[in-house]
Design a protein around this motif. Structure first.
Motif, PDB file in Angstrom:
ATOM      1  N   ILE A 113       0.844  -1.201   0.000  1.00 15.85           N
ATOM      2  CA  ILE A 113       0.000   0.000   0.000  1.00 15.85           C
ATOM      3  C   ILE A 113       0.878   1.249   0.000  1.00 15.85           C
ATOM      4  O   ILE A 113       0.603   2.212  -0.731  1.00 15.85           O
ATOM      5  N   VAL A 114       1.966   1.225   0.778  1.00 20.50           N
ATOM      6  CA  VAL A 114       2.910   2.348   0.792  1.00 20.50           C
ATOM      7  C   VAL A 114       3.513   2.520  -0.595  1.00 20.50           C
ATOM      8  O   VAL A 114       3.602   3.636  -1.129  1.00 20.50           O
ATOM      9  N   GLN A 115       3.919   1.405  -1.211  1.00 16.24           N
ATOM     10  CA  GLN A 115       4.499   1.450  -2.554  1.00 16.24           C
ATOM     11  C   GLN A 115       3.480   1.991  -3.560  1.00 16.24           C
ATOM     12  O   GLN A 115       3.820   2.795  -4.437  1.00 16.24           O
ATOM     13  N   LEU A 116       2.242   1.599  -3.426  1.00 19.66           N
ATOM     14  CA  LEU A 116       1.187   2.079  -4.313  1.00 19.66           C
ATOM     15  C   LEU A 116       0.999   3.587  -4.159  1.00 19.66           C
ATOM     16  O   LEU A 116       0.842   4.307  -5.156  1.00 19.66           O
ATOM     17  N   ASP A 117       1.030   4.073  -2.932  1.00 24.27           N
ATOM     18  CA  ASP A 117       0.918   5.516  -2.691  1.00 24.27           C
ATOM     19  C   ASP A 117       2.084   6.272  -3.327  1.00 24.27           C
ATOM     20  O   ASP A 117       1.895   7.318  -3.947  1.00 24.27           O
ATOM     21  N   GLU A 118       3.289   5.723  -3.181  1.00 23.25           N
ATOM     22  CA  GLU A 118       4.469   6.344  -3.780  1.00 23.25           C
ATOM     23  C   GLU A 118       4.365   6.358  -5.308  1.00 23.25           C
ATOM     24  O   GLU A 118       4.717   7.347  -5.955  1.00 23.25           O
ATOM     25  N   CYS A 119       3.877   5.277  -5.862  1.00 20.77           N
ATOM     26  CA  CYS A 119       3.722   5.184  -7.307  1.00 20.77           C
ATOM     27  C   CYS A 119       2.654   6.146  -7.816  1.00 20.77           C
ATOM     28  O   CYS A 119       2.798   6.723  -8.899  1.00 20.77           O
ATOM     29  N   THR A 120       1.621   6.334  -7.050  1.00 20.53           N
ATOM     30  CA  THR A 120       0.584   7.286  -7.427  1.00 20.53           C
ATOM     31  C   THR A 120       1.188   8.678  -7.540  1.00 20.53           C
ATOM     32  O   THR A 120       0.928   9.412  -8.507  1.00 20.53           O
ATOM     33  N   GLU A 121       2.000   9.032  -6.582  1.00 21.08           N
ATOM     34  CA  GLU A 121       2.667  10.334  -6.602  1.00 21.08           C
ATOM     35  C   GLU A 121       3.626  10.429  -7.790  1.00 21.08           C
ATOM     36  O   GLU A 121       3.670  11.442  -8.503  1.00 21.08           O
ATOM     37  N   GLU A 122       4.392   9.375  -8.033  1.00 18.22           N
ATOM     38  CA  GLU A 122       5.339   9.333  -9.157  1.00 18.22           C
ATOM     39  C   GLU A 122       4.605   9.518 -10.491  1.00 18.22           C
ATOM     40  O   GLU A 122       5.038  10.285 -11.354  1.00 18.22           O
ATOM     41  N   MET A 123       3.494   8.833 -10.661  1.00 14.46           N
ATOM     42  CA  MET A 123       2.728   8.936 -11.905  1.00 14.46           C
ATOM     43  C   MET A 123       2.109  10.323 -12.068  1.00 14.46           C
ATOM     44  O   MET A 123       2.048  10.850 -13.180  1.00 14.46           O
ATOM     45  N   HIS A 124       1.662  10.881 -10.967  1.00 18.68           N
ATOM     46  CA  HIS A 124       1.087  12.231 -11.030  1.00 18.68           C
ATOM     47  C   HIS A 124       2.157  13.242 -11.452  1.00 18.68           C
ATOM     48  O   HIS A 124       1.900  14.105 -12.301  1.00 18.68           O
ATOM     49  N   GLU A 125       3.345  13.146 -10.881  1.00 17.08           N
ATOM     50  CA  GLU A 125       4.439  14.037 -11.256  1.00 17.08           C
ATOM     51  C   GLU A 125       4.815  13.846 -12.725  1.00 17.08           C
ATOM     52  O   GLU A 125       5.099  14.813 -13.436  1.00 17.08           O
TER      53      GLU A 125
END
Length: 146
Positions: A61-73
């Motif tokens: 879930i932490v990794q998914l949150d980080e990836c969400t931020e990465e994709m948004h950027e």
């Protein structure tokens, strides 16, 4: 439950049985009583079917949150590059980041793992909703006297 009350309480039927249309222990009354008992277990059925699952770990879930931020950027950066199509350095940065974004394609596996849990939860809600609809019909049938 209103249906149980109309039938004379489903948990402790007296020797006369459930009351429906002014008659004790009729076929319709017994069916309504059985339905009321099923409805009484709906809350626990839904809680069991929709409980928190452990098929997705906290670290995922932490990794998914980080990836969400990465994709948004990545998306924001891409939109900026579209405004300056001649800026090759911008597109180079996007190209370099695309590998990181591709590594973030992890949600599909998580979705696959929780799909059966989601299906079970949804089916439990649907089943109880159908029982509620059926209960309304019995309430109407059993409320009026013959």
């Amino acid at each position: 439950l209103y249906l149980a009350k109309r039938l004379g309480d489903t948990k402790e039927h007296f020797s006369d049985g459930p009351l429906c249309k002014g008659l004790f222990n009729s076929t319709v009354g017994i069916l309504a009583s059985e339905l009321a008992q099923k409805l009484e277990s709906c809350n626990s059925s839904i809680k069991t079917a929709c409980r928190n699952h452990n098929k997705v770990t906290v670290s995922e879930i932490v990794q998914l949150d980080e990836c969400t931020e990465e994709m948004h950027e990545f998306k924001i950066h891409s939109e900026k590059c579209q405004l300056t199509t001649q800026d090759c350095s911008c597109w180079k940065e996007i190209s370099d980041k695309s590998n990181q974004v591709q590594m973030c394609n992890i949600a599909k596996d998580m979705e696959r793992r929780i799909k059966s849990d989601y299906f079970d939860c949804k089916q439990s809600f649907i089943s109880c909703s159908n029982l509620e609809d059926e209960a309304i019909e019995y309430m109407v049938k059993c409320y009026t006297s013959e």
